[in-house]
Design an enzyme around this catalytic site. Structure first.
Site, PDB file in Angstrom:
ATOM      1  N   ASP A  11       0.869  -1.175   0.000  1.00  0.00           N
ATOM      2  CA  ASP A  11       0.000   0.000   0.000  1.00  0.00           C
ATOM      3  C   ASP A  11       0.906   1.226   0.000  1.00  0.00           C
ATOM      4  O   ASP A  11       1.104   1.889   1.027  1.00  0.00           O
ATOM      5  CB  ASP A  11      -0.948  -0.032   1.209  1.00  0.00           C
ATOM      6  CG  ASP A  11      -1.909  -1.213   1.121  1.00  0.00           C
ATOM      7  OD1 ASP A  11      -2.370  -1.514  -0.004  1.00  0.00           O
ATOM      8  OD2 ASP A  11      -2.195  -1.844   2.153  1.00  0.00           O
ATOM      9  N   LYS A  33       1.231  -7.927  -2.554  1.00  0.00           N
ATOM     10  CA  LYS A  33      -0.097  -7.513  -3.017  1.00  0.00           C
ATOM     11  C   LYS A  33      -0.006  -6.144  -3.661  1.00  0.00           C
ATOM     12  O   LYS A  33       0.480  -5.195  -3.053  1.00  0.00           O
ATOM     13  CB  LYS A  33      -1.084  -7.449  -1.849  1.00  0.00           C
ATOM     14  CG  LYS A  33      -2.501  -7.095  -2.321  1.00  0.00           C
ATOM     15  CD  LYS A  33      -3.443  -6.834  -1.170  1.00  0.00           C
ATOM     16  CE  LYS A  33      -3.828  -5.365  -1.151  1.00  0.00           C
ATOM     17  NZ  LYS A  33      -5.073  -5.086  -0.435  1.00  0.00           N
ATOM     18  N   ASP A  60      -4.983  -7.075  -6.364  1.00  0.00           N
ATOM     19  CA  ASP A  60      -6.268  -6.896  -5.682  1.00  0.00           C
ATOM     20  C   ASP A  60      -7.032  -5.737  -6.324  1.00  0.00           C
ATOM     21  O   ASP A  60      -7.049  -4.625  -5.802  1.00  0.00           O
ATOM     22  CB  ASP A  60      -6.000  -6.637  -4.193  1.00  0.00           C
ATOM     23  CG  ASP A  60      -7.288  -6.653  -3.376  1.00  0.00           C
ATOM     24  OD1 ASP A  60      -8.325  -7.127  -3.881  1.00  0.00           O
ATOM     25  OD2 ASP A  60      -7.250  -6.183  -2.223  1.00  0.00           O
ATOM     26  N   LYS A  62     -10.365  -6.150  -7.396  1.00  0.00           N
ATOM     27  CA  LYS A  62     -11.802  -6.334  -7.102  1.00  0.00           C
ATOM     28  C   LYS A  62     -12.685  -6.048  -8.318  1.00  0.00           C
ATOM     29  O   LYS A  62     -13.555  -5.167  -8.289  1.00  0.00           O
ATOM     30  CB  LYS A  62     -12.209  -5.466  -5.903  1.00  0.00           C
ATOM     31  CG  LYS A  62     -11.441  -5.809  -4.630  1.00  0.00           C
ATOM     32  CD  LYS A  62     -12.002  -5.076  -3.423  1.00  0.00           C
ATOM     33  CE  LYS A  62     -11.352  -5.485  -2.123  1.00  0.00           C
ATOM     34  NZ  LYS A  62      -9.940  -5.049  -1.984  1.00  0.00           N
ATOM     35  N   ASP A  65     -17.981  -6.292 -13.131  1.00  0.00           N
ATOM     36  CA  ASP A  65     -18.515  -5.718 -14.367  1.00  0.00           C
ATOM     37  C   ASP A  65     -19.270  -6.832 -15.087  1.00  0.00           C
ATOM     38  O   ASP A  65     -19.457  -7.914 -14.520  1.00  0.00           O
ATOM     39  CB  ASP A  65     -17.350  -5.161 -15.215  1.00  0.00           C
ATOM     40  CG  ASP A  65     -17.783  -4.007 -16.122  1.00  0.00           C
ATOM     41  OD1 ASP A  65     -18.864  -4.101 -16.735  1.00  0.00           O
ATOM     42  OD2 ASP A  65     -17.032  -3.020 -16.213  1.00  0.00           O
ATOM     43  N   ILE A  66     -19.682  -6.597 -16.324  1.00  0.00           N
ATOM     44  CA  ILE A  66     -20.396  -7.667 -17.041  1.00  0.00           C
ATOM     45  C   ILE A  66     -19.409  -8.810 -17.342  1.00  0.00           C
ATOM     46  O   ILE A  66     -18.191  -8.588 -17.406  1.00  0.00           O
ATOM     47  CB  ILE A  66     -21.069  -7.150 -18.334  1.00  0.00           C
ATOM     48  CG1 ILE A  66     -20.035  -6.567 -19.292  1.00  0.00           C
ATOM     49  CG2 ILE A  66     -22.173  -6.134 -18.013  1.00  0.00           C
ATOM     50  CD1 ILE A  66     -20.617  -6.266 -20.681  1.00  0.00           C
ATOM     51  N   ASN A  68     -18.401 -10.576 -19.918  1.00  0.00           N
ATOM     52  CA  ASN A  68     -17.463 -10.468 -21.031  1.00  0.00           C
ATOM     53  C   ASN A  68     -16.283  -9.555 -20.683  1.00  0.00           C
ATOM     54  O   ASN A  68     -15.120  -9.891 -20.932  1.00  0.00           O
ATOM     55  CB  ASN A  68     -18.213  -9.940 -22.267  1.00  0.00           C
ATOM     56  CG  ASN A  68     -17.308  -9.824 -23.477  1.00  0.00           C
ATOM     57  OD1 ASN A  68     -16.723 -10.816 -23.911  1.00  0.00           O
ATOM     58  ND2 ASN A  68     -17.183  -8.619 -24.011  1.00  0.00           N
ATOM     59  N   THR A  69     -16.582  -8.428 -20.066  1.00  0.00           N
ATOM     60  CA  THR A  69     -15.527  -7.467 -19.714  1.00  0.00           C
ATOM     61  C   THR A  69     -14.588  -8.055 -18.662  1.00  0.00           C
ATOM     62  O   THR A  69     -13.361  -7.917 -18.760  1.00  0.00           O
ATOM     63  CB  THR A  69     -16.173  -6.161 -19.177  1.00  0.00           C
ATOM     64  OG1 THR A  69     -17.020  -5.645 -20.203  1.00  0.00           O
ATOM     65  CG2 THR A  69     -15.137  -5.138 -18.800  1.00  0.00           C
ATOM     66  N   THR A 117     -15.423  -5.685   4.469  1.00  0.00           N
ATOM     67  CA  THR A 117     -15.531  -5.586   5.930  1.00  0.00           C
ATOM     68  C   THR A 117     -15.908  -4.176   6.377  1.00  0.00           C
ATOM     69  O   THR A 117     -16.257  -3.964   7.536  1.00  0.00           O
ATOM     70  CB  THR A 117     -14.222  -6.016   6.613  1.00  0.00           C
ATOM     71  OG1 THR A 117     -13.148  -5.386   5.932  1.00  0.00           O
ATOM     72  CG2 THR A 117     -14.044  -7.506   6.578  1.00  0.00           C
ATOM     73  N   ARG A 179      -2.459  -9.242  12.800  1.00  0.00           N
ATOM     74  CA  ARG A 179      -1.612  -8.425  13.659  1.00  0.00           C
ATOM     75  C   ARG A 179      -0.779  -9.339  14.541  1.00  0.00           C
ATOM     76  O   ARG A 179      -1.325 -10.159  15.289  1.00  0.00           O
ATOM     77  CB  ARG A 179      -2.459  -7.493  14.543  1.00  0.00           C
ATOM     78  CG  ARG A 179      -3.134  -6.355  13.756  1.00  0.00           C
ATOM     79  CD  ARG A 179      -2.098  -5.426  13.135  1.00  0.00           C
ATOM     80  NE  ARG A 179      -2.662  -4.385  12.289  1.00  0.00           N
ATOM     81  CZ  ARG A 179      -2.849  -4.474  10.963  1.00  0.00           C
ATOM     82  NH1 ARG A 179      -2.535  -5.574  10.308  1.00  0.00           N
ATOM     83  NH2 ARG A 179      -3.326  -3.455  10.277  1.00  0.00           N
ATOM     84  N   GLN A 188      -8.078  -1.923  11.808  1.00  0.00           N
ATOM     85  CA  GLN A 188      -8.645  -3.264  11.660  1.00  0.00           C
ATOM     86  C   GLN A 188      -9.398  -3.611  12.934  1.00  0.00           C
ATOM     87  O   GLN A 188      -8.879  -3.482  14.033  1.00  0.00           O
ATOM     88  CB  GLN A 188      -7.528  -4.301  11.427  1.00  0.00           C
ATOM     89  CG  GLN A 188      -6.760  -4.112  10.129  1.00  0.00           C
ATOM     90  CD  GLN A 188      -7.526  -4.592   8.906  1.00  0.00           C
ATOM     91  OE1 GLN A 188      -8.725  -4.845   8.979  1.00  0.00           O
ATOM     92  NE2 GLN A 188      -6.836  -4.699   7.791  1.00  0.00           N
ATOM     93  N   GLY A 208      -0.010  -5.638   5.851  1.00  0.00           N
ATOM     94  CA  GLY A 208       0.444  -4.345   5.351  1.00  0.00           C
ATOM     95  C   GLY A 208       1.234  -3.581   6.384  1.00  0.00           C
ATOM     96  O   GLY A 208       2.434  -3.781   6.546  1.00  0.00           O
ATOM     97  N   ARG A 209       0.521  -2.716   7.102  1.00  0.00           N
ATOM     98  CA  ARG A 209       1.197  -1.773   8.001  1.00  0.00           C
ATOM     99  C   ARG A 209       2.187  -2.374   8.998  1.00  0.00           C
ATOM    100  O   ARG A 209       3.245  -1.778   9.222  1.00  0.00           O
ATOM    101  CB  ARG A 209       0.150  -0.902   8.708  1.00  0.00           C
ATOM    102  CG  ARG A 209      -0.435   0.137   7.763  1.00  0.00           C
ATOM    103  CD  ARG A 209      -1.749   0.684   8.231  1.00  0.00           C
ATOM    104  NE  ARG A 209      -2.796  -0.316   8.163  1.00  0.00           N
ATOM    105  CZ  ARG A 209      -4.078  -0.081   8.456  1.00  0.00           C
ATOM    106  NH1 ARG A 209      -4.449   1.109   8.868  1.00  0.00           N
ATOM    107  NH2 ARG A 209      -4.964  -1.033   8.329  1.00  0.00           N
TER     108      ARG A 209
HETATM  109  O1  C5P Z   1      -2.118  -2.642   6.843  1.00  0.00           O
HETATM  110  P1  C5P Z   1      -2.947  -3.873   6.973  1.00  0.00           P
HETATM  111  O2  C5P Z   1      -2.174  -5.080   7.441  1.00  0.00           O
HETATM  112  O3  C5P Z   1      -4.208  -3.650   7.729  1.00  0.00           O
HETATM  113  O4  C5P Z   1      -3.311  -4.179   5.460  1.00  0.00           O
HETATM  114  C1  C5P Z   1      -4.144  -5.208   5.086  1.00  0.00           C
HETATM  115  C2  C5P Z   1      -4.358  -5.196   3.608  1.00  0.00           C
HETATM  116  O5  C5P Z   1      -5.478  -6.012   3.302  1.00  0.00           O
HETATM  117  C3  C5P Z   1      -4.680  -3.812   3.040  1.00  0.00           C
HETATM  118  O6  C5P Z   1      -4.104  -3.751   1.745  1.00  0.00           O
HETATM  119  C4  C5P Z   1      -6.169  -3.781   2.959  1.00  0.00           C
HETATM  120  O7  C5P Z   1      -6.658  -2.999   1.898  1.00  0.00           O
HETATM  121  C5  C5P Z   1      -6.497  -5.249   2.690  1.00  0.00           C
HETATM  122  N1  C5P Z   1      -7.827  -5.657   3.157  1.00  0.00           N
HETATM  123  C6  C5P Z   1      -8.269  -5.541   4.468  1.00  0.00           C
HETATM  124  N2  C5P Z   1      -9.498  -5.974   4.833  1.00  0.00           N
HETATM  125  C7  C5P Z   1     -10.296  -6.505   3.929  1.00  0.00           C
HETATM  126  C8  C5P Z   1      -9.879  -6.648   2.616  1.00  0.00           C
HETATM  127  C9  C5P Z   1      -8.628  -6.200   2.259  1.00  0.00           C
HETATM  128  O8  C5P Z   1      -7.548  -5.074   5.315  1.00  0.00           O
HETATM  129  N3  C5P Z   1     -11.484  -6.935   4.311  1.00  0.00           N
END
Ligand code: C5P
Length: 231
Positions: A11, A33, A60, A62, A65-66, A68-69, A117, A179, A188, A208-209
């Protein structure tokens, strides 16, 4: 079931910073990711540049769309080297099948997101889905996705145990909201430790973080990998 792998969520707003960051991680981190932010900034080159470093990309985007696309988009994303791409299960059976069909002859896997979420019960009601709790909707969309050929789903750690039971050992389950012990939960709300998510049947943990913002990202990644191994 295969061994659980770690995906580091890049991110990060631009490709140069993302590549510099990746260089600091140990080679045992084999997946990253790429989300909408980095893909919008750098395009398919984000995927090809990362795969050139020997890592695999979970893209990621997400898609929703239809049919075919979405099918044609999956083909294009496979050509740029992404190993997994996300679609919205809410796109429905034909869209999921079109994505799965496009992926079947290519080295890319289709992962369905179920209920964001960020949506709570009242958000679901406001879009007409008042008959479901978020957890019931997640279960329904997960089953739909796998039945129509998706290789896997994304699920919060709290949903993991019953989804793994429901879907069986084969589908990929990718879990964010991880975490490590002694780390802040940021925004989160429903989190799990790496060991708990591995024990509950996750195929991949997205972090991520706790890694990207660590003073020493390599050390943070190693610590998470060690917690995963202990499980
Ligand atoms: O920084 P953190 O560990 O919270 O990042 C988790 C990653 O997972 C982020 O890229 C976030 O967009 C993604 N994500 C999430 N919860 C979801 C779906 C995706 O935290 N339900």
């Amino acid at each position: 079931m295969m061994k659980t792998e770690l995906i580091v969520a890049l991110d990060i707003p631009d490709l140069k910073t993302a590549l510099n960051f990746l260089r600091r991680l140990p080679p045992s981190v084999r997946w990253s990711k790429v989300g909408l932010e980095l893909f919008s900034a750098a395009g398919p080159e984000a995927v090809s540049a990362i795969t050139a470093t020997g890592r695999q990309v979970f893209l990621d985007l997400k898609l929703h769309d239809i049919p075919n696309t979405v099918g044609r988009t999956v083909a294009a994303l496979a050509r740029c080297g992404a190993a997994m791409v996300t679609i919205h299960a809410a796109g429905g059976p034909a869209m999921i099948s079109a994505a799965a069909q496009a992926a079947s002859s290519r080295p890319i896997k289709i992962i369905a997101v179920t209920t964001l979420t960020s949506l709570d019960q009242s958000d679901l009601a406001s879009i007409g889905l008042d008959h479901y709790t978020p957890s019931e909707l997640t279960r329904r969309l997960a089953i739909l996705a796998v039945r129509h050929g998706a290789d896997g789903i994304v699920a919060a750690p709290t949903e993991l145990p019953h989804l793994r039971k429901e879907l069986g050992p084969r589908p990929i389950i990718i879990t964010p909201g991880i975490r490590p012990s002694n780390s802040p939960s940021d925004d989160q709300k429903r989190t799990a430790t790496p060991a708990a998510a591995v024990r509950d049947g996750a195929s991949f943990l997205v972090v991520g973080r706790p890694i990207v913002q660590a003073d020493d990202p390599a050390e943070a990644a190693q610590r998470i990998l060690a917690e995963m191994q202990e499980a």
